[in-house]
Write a protein that holds these residues in place. Sequence first.
Motif, PDB file in Angstrom:
ATOM      1  N   UNK A   1      -1.790  31.819  -6.534  1.00 14.33           N
ATOM      2  CA  UNK A   1      -2.087  31.287  -7.563  1.00 14.33           C
ATOM      3  C   UNK A   1      -1.202  29.927  -8.670  1.00 14.33           C
ATOM      4  N   UNK A   2      -0.131  29.482  -7.682  1.00 12.12           N
ATOM      5  CA  UNK A   2       0.437  28.822  -8.816  1.00 12.12           C
ATOM      6  C   UNK A   2       0.149  27.152  -8.675  1.00 12.12           C
ATOM      7  N   UNK A   3      -0.281  26.459  -9.412  1.00  7.66           N
ATOM      8  CA  UNK A   3      -0.282  24.930  -9.929  1.00  7.66           C
ATOM      9  C   UNK A   3       0.366  23.799  -9.403  1.00  7.66           C
ATOM     10  N   UNK A   4       0.223  23.700  -8.809  1.00  7.95           N
ATOM     11  CA  UNK A   4       1.005  22.306  -7.596  1.00  7.95           C
ATOM     12  C   UNK A   4       0.272  21.184  -7.557  1.00  7.95           C
ATOM     13  N   UNK A   5      -0.117  20.946  -8.541  1.00  2.00           N
ATOM     14  CA  UNK A   5      -0.921  19.475  -8.883  1.00  2.00           C
ATOM     15  C   UNK A   5       0.495  18.497  -9.148  1.00  2.00           C
ATOM     16  N   UNK A   6       0.263  17.581  -8.193  1.00  2.33           N
ATOM     17  CA  UNK A   6       1.505  16.458  -8.432  1.00  2.33           C
ATOM     18  C   UNK A   6       2.252  16.653  -7.749  1.00  2.33           C
ATOM     19  N   UNK A   7       2.753  17.881  -7.868  1.00  2.00           N
ATOM     20  CA  UNK A   7       4.362  18.767  -7.118  1.00  2.00           C
ATOM     21  C   UNK A   7       4.390  17.701  -5.612  1.00  2.00           C
ATOM     22  N   UNK A   8       5.958  17.790  -5.819  1.00  2.84           N
ATOM     23  CA  UNK A   8       6.253  17.017  -4.108  1.00  2.84           C
ATOM     24  C   UNK A   8       6.810  17.995  -3.605  1.00  2.84           C
ATOM     25  N   UNK A   9       6.215  18.454  -2.360  1.00  3.67           N
ATOM     26  CA  UNK A   9       6.800  19.266  -1.368  1.00  3.67           C
ATOM     27  C   UNK A   9       7.371  18.793  -0.131  1.00  3.67           C
ATOM     28  N   UNK A  10       7.648  17.586   0.095  1.00  2.07           N
ATOM     29  CA  UNK A  10       7.993  17.385   1.278  1.00  2.07           C
ATOM     30  C   UNK A  10       9.571  18.374   1.806  1.00  2.07           C
ATOM     31  N   UNK A  11       9.478  18.538   2.912  1.00  2.00           N
ATOM     32  CA  UNK A  11      10.332  19.220   3.283  1.00  2.00           C
ATOM     33  C   UNK A  11      10.950  20.898   2.656  1.00  2.00           C
ATOM     34  N   UNK A  12       9.875  21.335   2.410  1.00  2.00           N
ATOM     35  CA  UNK A  12      10.191  22.181   2.033  1.00  2.00           C
ATOM     36  C   UNK A  12      10.395  23.810   2.949  1.00  2.00           C
TER      37      UNK A  12
END
Length: 310
Positions: free
Chosen positions: A269-280
């Motif tokens: 349920x986390x809001x990840x709009x606009x987040x950067x997940x590269x390489x996570x």
Amino acid sequence: MVSAGGAVVVAVSLLYTARSYRLSHRGQVTDRFTKALERLSSGDIDARLGGIHALAHVAADSRPHHDDVVEVLEAFLRRRAPKARRDDGPALAPRPRMPERPDSDVQAALTALGRRPRRPERRNLDLSDLHLARARLADLDLRNVYLRGADLRGANLGRIFLASAILREANLRGASLDGGNLVGASLVDADLRDASLERTNLEGAILRNASLRRAWLWSAILRGASLRGVDLGEAGLSYADLRGTRLEGLNLEGADLRGANLRRATLRGVDLRGANLTGASLEGADLRDVTGWSEREIRAAAKVDERTRF
């Protein structure tokens, strides 16, 4: 018998000399303590600074005077530092202007307390509700201190030791805590907007309802931290250690999570709009019902495995 009698006389003489030395030393330390107290009440800033430094030396030299010195310096800070102002309501009268940074005697007392010898104490140091904006607290040891409601905006707390400290409702906006140790600290409802926490250890810290919006948490350790209700919008969490951390329902909109370790973390349920997940690293993470990223996009950008839930 003569030799034994001589030995007894020598032993008694040594005991008497040692006792006399202890009494003399205690009297000298007490005299130094009394003179330092007189300086603290002086109207001259130089005399007050001398009194603070003298008390610091007394604490270092005399274990029996340790708690007395700590309590005197705490009382001095409460007398000299203004009370933190809450900006949560309309001002009914003109408010006095708060100092941009602590006066030199207040800063000296803070430094003396942060560098005092580590000994068992009667009670924890209490600096709650004090205005300490832009204070210099880098490299100090303030473990277990009470700083509830304190104003530490823009303060330098680099590499500070604040393990198990109470910072509930403290204002740390724009403060620098880089490399600090806040293991097990309580930061409930604290304001950490725009703060810098690079490589800060927050393992097991309680951050419920705290604001970390736009905070810089590069390589910070957040394992086991309580983050319920925390605002991490636009926060920099690159390479942060969030293994096994519960993040469900949090605002991570616009957050930088590049290279972050989120193995076994719960992001449901986390809001990840606009987040950067590269390489996570998202192996074993719970990503059900996240907003802003599709399963396909996450698989393409981050590291997942068969345990990752979508």
